[in-house]
Motif scaffolding. Structure first.
Motif, PDB file in Angstrom:
ATOM      1  N   GLU A   1       5.175  -1.656  10.596  1.00  0.00           N
ATOM      2  CA  GLU A   1       4.876  -0.808   9.440  1.00  0.00           C
ATOM      3  C   GLU A   1       3.540  -1.183   8.803  1.00  0.00           C
ATOM      4  O   GLU A   1       2.801  -0.313   8.332  1.00  0.00           O
ATOM      5  N   VAL A   2       3.213  -2.469   8.799  1.00  0.00           N
ATOM      6  CA  VAL A   2       1.899  -2.883   8.322  1.00  0.00           C
ATOM      7  C   VAL A   2       0.806  -2.324   9.234  1.00  0.00           C
ATOM      8  O   VAL A   2      -0.288  -1.992   8.771  1.00  0.00           O
ATOM      9  N   GLY A   3       1.131  -2.195  10.523  1.00  0.00           N
ATOM     10  CA  GLY A   3       0.180  -1.576  11.443  1.00  0.00           C
ATOM     11  C   GLY A   3      -0.237  -0.195  10.977  1.00  0.00           C
ATOM     12  O   GLY A   3      -1.411   0.186  11.078  1.00  0.00           O
ATOM     13  N   HIS A   4       0.710   0.575  10.430  1.00  0.00           N
ATOM     14  CA  HIS A   4       0.377   1.899   9.890  1.00  0.00           C
ATOM     15  C   HIS A   4      -0.511   1.783   8.656  1.00  0.00           C
ATOM     16  O   HIS A   4      -1.417   2.602   8.458  1.00  0.00           O
ATOM     17  N   ALA A   5      -0.252   0.782   7.827  1.00  0.00           N
ATOM     18  CA  ALA A   5      -1.088   0.590   6.636  1.00  0.00           C
ATOM     19  C   ALA A   5      -2.524   0.261   7.033  1.00  0.00           C
ATOM     20  O   ALA A   5      -3.481   0.756   6.418  1.00  0.00           O
ATOM     21  N   VAL A   6      -2.686  -0.551   8.066  1.00  0.00           N
ATOM     22  CA  VAL A   6      -4.025  -0.900   8.540  1.00  0.00           C
ATOM     23  C   VAL A   6      -4.689   0.326   9.172  1.00  0.00           C
ATOM     24  O   VAL A   6      -5.889   0.561   8.991  1.00  0.00           O
ATOM     25  N   GLN A   7      -3.921   1.123   9.917  1.00  0.00           N
ATOM     26  CA  GLN A   7      -4.458   2.374  10.455  1.00  0.00           C
ATOM     27  C   GLN A   7      -5.008   3.243   9.321  1.00  0.00           C
ATOM     28  O   GLN A   7      -6.113   3.800   9.436  1.00  0.00           O
ATOM     29  N   ASP A   8      -4.235   3.364   8.262  1.00  0.00           N
ATOM     30  CA  ASP A   8      -4.628   4.185   7.124  1.00  0.00           C
ATOM     31  C   ASP A   8      -5.921   3.659   6.505  1.00  0.00           C
ATOM     32  O   ASP A   8      -6.860   4.421   6.221  1.00  0.00           O
ATOM     33  N   ALA A   9      -5.978   2.350   6.308  1.00  0.00           N
ATOM     34  CA  ALA A   9      -7.153   1.738   5.684  1.00  0.00           C
ATOM     35  C   ALA A   9      -8.402   1.904   6.547  1.00  0.00           C
ATOM     36  O   ALA A   9      -9.517   2.037   6.021  1.00  0.00           O
ATOM     37  N   GLN A  10      -8.231   1.905   7.847  1.00  0.00           N
ATOM     38  CA  GLN A  10      -9.363   2.001   8.765  1.00  0.00           C
ATOM     39  C   GLN A  10      -9.686   3.436   9.166  1.00  0.00           C
ATOM     40  O   GLN A  10     -10.588   3.667   9.972  1.00  0.00           O
ATOM     41  N   GLY A  11      -8.942   4.399   8.615  1.00  0.00           N
ATOM     42  CA  GLY A  11      -9.206   5.803   8.934  1.00  0.00           C
ATOM     43  C   GLY A  11      -8.885   6.167  10.359  1.00  0.00           C
ATOM     44  O   GLY A  11      -9.598   6.967  10.987  1.00  0.00           O
ATOM     45  N   TYR A  12      -7.807   5.616  10.885  1.00  0.00           N
ATOM     46  CA  TYR A  12      -7.398   5.889  12.270  1.00  0.00           C
ATOM     47  C   TYR A  12      -7.226   7.397  12.472  1.00  0.00           C
ATOM     48  O   TYR A  12      -6.453   8.053  11.772  1.00  0.00           O
ATOM     49  N   ALA A  13      -7.936   7.958  13.434  1.00  0.00           N
ATOM     50  CA  ALA A  13      -8.046   9.411  13.573  1.00  0.00           C
ATOM     51  C   ALA A  13      -6.701  10.092  13.816  1.00  0.00           C
ATOM     52  O   ALA A  13      -6.395  11.124  13.190  1.00  0.00           O
ATOM     53  N   TRP A  14      -5.879   9.552  14.719  1.00  0.00           N
ATOM     54  CA  TRP A  14      -4.613  10.195  15.046  1.00  0.00           C
ATOM     55  C   TRP A  14      -3.666  10.214  13.852  1.00  0.00           C
ATOM     56  O   TRP A  14      -2.877  11.150  13.695  1.00  0.00           O
ATOM     57  N   LEU A  15      -3.745   9.192  13.000  1.00  0.00           N
ATOM     58  CA  LEU A  15      -2.911   9.175  11.800  1.00  0.00           C
ATOM     59  C   LEU A  15      -3.309  10.313  10.866  1.00  0.00           C
ATOM     60  O   LEU A  15      -2.449  10.980  10.268  1.00  0.00           O
ATOM     61  N   ARG A  16      -4.606  10.565  10.747  1.00  0.00           N
ATOM     62  CA  ARG A  16      -5.086  11.655   9.896  1.00  0.00           C
ATOM     63  C   ARG A  16      -4.676  13.009  10.458  1.00  0.00           C
ATOM     64  O   ARG A  16      -4.272  13.905   9.715  1.00  0.00           O
ATOM     65  N   VAL A  17      -4.791  13.153  11.776  1.00  0.00           N
ATOM     66  CA  VAL A  17      -4.390  14.416  12.406  1.00  0.00           C
ATOM     67  C   VAL A  17      -2.906  14.662  12.166  1.00  0.00           C
ATOM     68  O   VAL A  17      -2.489  15.776  11.813  1.00  0.00           O
ATOM     69  N   ARG A  18      -2.096  13.619  12.322  1.00  0.00           N
ATOM     70  CA  ARG A  18      -0.654  13.767  12.113  1.00  0.00           C
ATOM     71  C   ARG A  18      -0.346  14.164  10.668  1.00  0.00           C
ATOM     72  O   ARG A  18       0.498  15.022  10.417  1.00  0.00           O
ATOM     73  N   ALA A  19      -1.033  13.546   9.730  1.00  0.00           N
ATOM     74  CA  ALA A  19      -0.802  13.868   8.313  1.00  0.00           C
ATOM     75  C   ALA A  19      -1.139  15.326   8.026  1.00  0.00           C
ATOM     76  O   ALA A  19      -0.430  16.007   7.266  1.00  0.00           O
ATOM     77  N   ASN A  20      -2.199  15.831   8.637  1.00  0.00           N
ATOM     78  CA  ASN A  20      -2.597  17.225   8.424  1.00  0.00           C
ATOM     79  C   ASN A  20      -1.619  18.207   9.063  1.00  0.00           C
ATOM     80  O   ASN A  20      -1.468  19.343   8.594  1.00  0.00           O
ATOM     81  N   LEU A  21      -0.963  17.775  10.146  1.00  0.00           N
ATOM     82  CA  LEU A  21      -0.018  18.645  10.848  1.00  0.00           C
ATOM     83  C   LEU A  21       1.357  18.671  10.198  1.00  0.00           C
ATOM     84  O   LEU A  21       2.144  19.578  10.468  1.00  0.00           O
ATOM     85  N   TRP A  22       1.646  17.669   9.369  1.00  0.00           N
ATOM     86  CA  TRP A  22       2.996  17.529   8.830  1.00  0.00           C
ATOM     87  C   TRP A  22       3.508  18.780   8.109  1.00  0.00           C
ATOM     88  O   TRP A  22       4.664  19.186   8.336  1.00  0.00           O
ATOM     89  N   PRO A  23       2.731  19.450   7.242  1.00  0.00           N
ATOM     90  CA  PRO A  23       3.268  20.636   6.553  1.00  0.00           C
ATOM     91  C   PRO A  23       3.729  21.721   7.523  1.00  0.00           C
ATOM     92  O   PRO A  23       4.792  22.326   7.329  1.00  0.00           O
ATOM     93  N   VAL A  24       2.937  21.961   8.576  1.00  0.00           N
ATOM     94  CA  VAL A  24       3.298  22.991   9.551  1.00  0.00           C
ATOM     95  C   VAL A  24       4.517  22.554  10.353  1.00  0.00           C
ATOM     96  O   VAL A  24       5.428  23.350  10.626  1.00  0.00           O
ATOM     97  N   ALA A  25       4.556  21.268  10.737  1.00  0.00           N
ATOM     98  CA  ALA A  25       5.686  20.756  11.510  1.00  0.00           C
ATOM     99  C   ALA A  25       6.969  20.816  10.691  1.00  0.00           C
ATOM    100  O   ALA A  25       8.042  21.144  11.213  1.00  0.00           O
ATOM    101  N   SER A  26       6.866  20.503   9.403  1.00  0.00           N
ATOM    102  CA  SER A  26       8.035  20.568   8.537  1.00  0.00           C
ATOM    103  C   SER A  26       8.563  21.997   8.437  1.00  0.00           C
ATOM    104  O   SER A  26       9.773  22.242   8.493  1.00  0.00           O
ATOM    105  N   LEU A  27       7.638  22.949   8.322  1.00  0.00           N
ATOM    106  CA  LEU A  27       8.017  24.360   8.287  1.00  0.00           C
ATOM    107  C   LEU A  27       8.680  24.768   9.601  1.00  0.00           C
ATOM    108  O   LEU A  27       9.700  25.467   9.615  1.00  0.00           O
ATOM    109  N   GLY A  28       8.110  24.298  10.711  1.00  0.00           N
ATOM    110  CA  GLY A  28       8.648  24.658  12.013  1.00  0.00           C
ATOM    111  C   GLY A  28      10.028  24.099  12.266  1.00  0.00           C
ATOM    112  O   GLY A  28      10.892  24.776  12.839  1.00  0.00           O
ATOM    113  N   SER A  29      10.270  22.867  11.836  1.00  0.00           N
ATOM    114  CA  SER A  29      11.582  22.257  12.065  1.00  0.00           C
ATOM    115  C   SER A  29      12.671  22.958  11.265  1.00  0.00           C
ATOM    116  O   SER A  29      13.826  23.017  11.695  1.00  0.00           O
ATOM    117  N   THR A  30      12.294  23.509  10.107  1.00  0.00           N
ATOM    118  CA  THR A  30      13.276  24.205   9.264  1.00  0.00           C
ATOM    119  C   THR A  30      13.489  25.645   9.715  1.00  0.00           C
ATOM    120  O   THR A  30      14.633  26.098   9.893  1.00  0.00           O
TER     121      THR A  30
END
Length: 226
Positions: free
Chosen positions: A97-126
């Motif tokens: 879980e700290v690995g995710h915090a470090v990803q966030d702090a370092q601007g890890y690209a895939w983490l940002r892409v996932r965060a941007n996709l979350w609203p659409v994915a949440s809509l799709g799952s429902t």
């Protein structure tokens, strides 16, 4: 029986097996203390501080394997057993879980892409399954197809999740080794916990893809025109 339905059943059974494997592995290594005698919370705090992330909080949350990193609150949240436990399993999960915090702090690209996709994915799952079933019931092919497209967003989100989770586990093992939290004999068990956890994300993606294929087969999208 329809091939797509058989595939969905097979993936479901495999997913149950992976969940069982995770639970069994976690339970086994939850009973083994790490040689440093540090709790999950202590390990998380030490790794965060070593990376200059003193502002990120480490908090307990109720439940079992409810551990996660909250990028909005800048908080590593560990399930109560892992927060207070000095087990090998708690140590591995906390570092992940700290690995995710470090990803966030370092601007890890895939983490940002996932965060941007979350609203659409949440809509799709429902709404994805609801629209597919409603379209089938009403004979509205377009509505059902829209449901499939929404559910595809869920699968894409899960696909993007894989590199995020694998990278967090890779970072976790690096943290634990470099900072001396693992002895040689503890490396294998910690990696087992992280590997089984990662497999659950693979299973989730496979389940979504199998479900999409099944929905598509119900709509007759694979039938050839006569």
């Amino acid at each position: 029986m329809d091939l797509a339905l058989l595939l969905m059943i097979a993936v479901f059974v495999a997913s149950l097996g992976i969940q069982w494997g995770l639970q069994a592995t976690f339970a086994r290594h939850s009973r083994v203390g790490n040689t440093r005698g540090l709790t999950g919370a202590q390990v998380a705090r030490a790794i965060l501080d070593a990376h200059g992330l003193s502002q990120v909080r480490v908090e307990p949350v109720p439940g079992h394997l409810t551990d996660h990193y909250d990028p909005q609150a800048k908080a590593v949240r560990l399930s109560e057993p892992n927060y207070a436990s000095p087990s090998l399993a708690a140590l591995a999960v906390a570092a992940h879980e700290v690995g995710h915090a470090v990803q966030d702090a370092q601007g890890y690209a895939w983490l940002r892409v996932r965060a941007n996709l979350w609203p659409v994915a949440s809509l799709g799952s429902t709404w994805g399954p609801i629209l597919v079933l409603a379209g089938l019931a009403l004979g509205a092919l377009g509505l059902a197809k829209l449901g499939i497209y929404l559910y595809l967003a869920v699968a894409f989100f899960q696909l993007i999740t894989l590199p995020v989770e694998f990278d967090a586990s890779r970072r976790a093992m690096g943290f634990l080794k470099r900072m001396g939290f693992l002895s040689d004999r503890e490396t294998g068990p910690a990696r087992q916990v992280l590997t089984w956890a990662a497999l659950t994300y693979v299973a989730a993606l496979a389940s979504s893809l199998a479900t999409i294929l099944y929905y598509a087969s119900l709509l007759g999208l694979f039938r050839r025109e006569e």
